[in-house]
Write an enzyme that holds these catalytic residues in place. Sequence first.
Site, PDB file in Angstrom:
ATOM      1  CE  LYS A 192      42.061  33.216 -11.961  1.00 13.60           C
ATOM      2  NZ  LYS A 192      42.037  34.373 -11.203  1.00 13.60           N
ATOM      3  N   GLY A 221      36.135  48.012 -11.873  1.00  7.00           N
ATOM      4  CA  GLY A 221      37.383  46.958 -11.754  1.00  7.00           C
ATOM      5  C   GLY A 221      36.956  45.578 -11.207  1.00  7.00           C
ATOM      6  CE  LYS A 239      38.608  31.608 -10.511  1.00  6.61           C
ATOM      7  NZ  LYS A 239      37.621  32.678 -10.300  1.00  6.61           N
TER       8      LYS A 239
END
Length: 351
Positions: free
Chosen positions: A108, A184, A202
């Site tokens: 992105k 994570g 985005k």
Amino acid sequence: MLAFRKMLRAPYRIGMFGLGHVGGALARRLVEDADAIARAANRPIRLEAIVVARPQGRAAPAPLMTAEELIARPSLDAVVELVGGLEPAHTYIKNALSAGLEVITANKQVIAAHGPTLARLGRLRFEASVASAIPIVETLADTLAADRIRSIIGILNGTTNSILGAIAGGASYAEALADAQRRGLAEADPSADVDAHDPAAKLAILSMLAFRRRIDPSHIERVGIRSLEPVQLAAARRRGFVIKLIAAATMQDDATIEADVRPRLVPDHAAMARVDGAMNAIALDAQYAGSLVLQGPGAGPDAAASAVLADLVRAARDAPASAGSLLASLADQPAATVAPLGPKNPYPAAS
């Protein structure tokens, strides 16, 4: 099955930059689902070369080589870029396109900052760059190409959405962030997420596709979530609101673009209020199609690999790269003026 195999075209041969979580998930799909992928693409898709930062002693499902060797490989049809970040990813994509290779990327940052210029060089596909498995990129560029999109409202960052959910449950920001890092969801340096740079990139991509205007992501005002405390989220809940990091953009009269990313008070009866954990959601207001809401996993290796694979299947079938072509048409435009939406629309600001 034998008759089906005889009908297939020659294999579509790809190289890959990066073999992290998403690259590993994609490589597994290409092996484990090879027959289903070949049926969808009407030809096998074969991974033939991989570039990694530290190849010494590294096991890989295809030969490891340098970036220069991969791009010069004569048998390749396309490359997949899954390195992330601006550099060296931007250079890899530029060089591959200049060499006549098709490029599929999940990046992105590169698409938001350089997408229009890169797309002029060759076929560029980037479905996985926004909201992972949610099929929003080609939907805007192709399915809704003849409509007029008036607004975009989205939860575009699963990491911050998960953190805000933990804070609403009573955790401090520091505790929620540490838990997201353990699971994570957040990087060691979480600034791209918590300071809203990731959803702003985005939103810039979605705005270019929706409004057909070139957008500089640095012009999108952003307010992150670092300052939010449990007491604020609890107070919002008592008033019938949920605090979400909302990325939103509108275009008025085919001229004025307003966009920003900030924590907002979403009424608890609204669809966006029920987007939990690492999920993403995007609401579009189209003049003719009406109100559309797309929701799904916005993070995770399998979700991102699914979107990359969708682009690979389209590429192998020689389907138009609609989103890339749209960005290429914007390359000569100056960056549009983008004003912030401000504290009241589309939902009240939370801070």
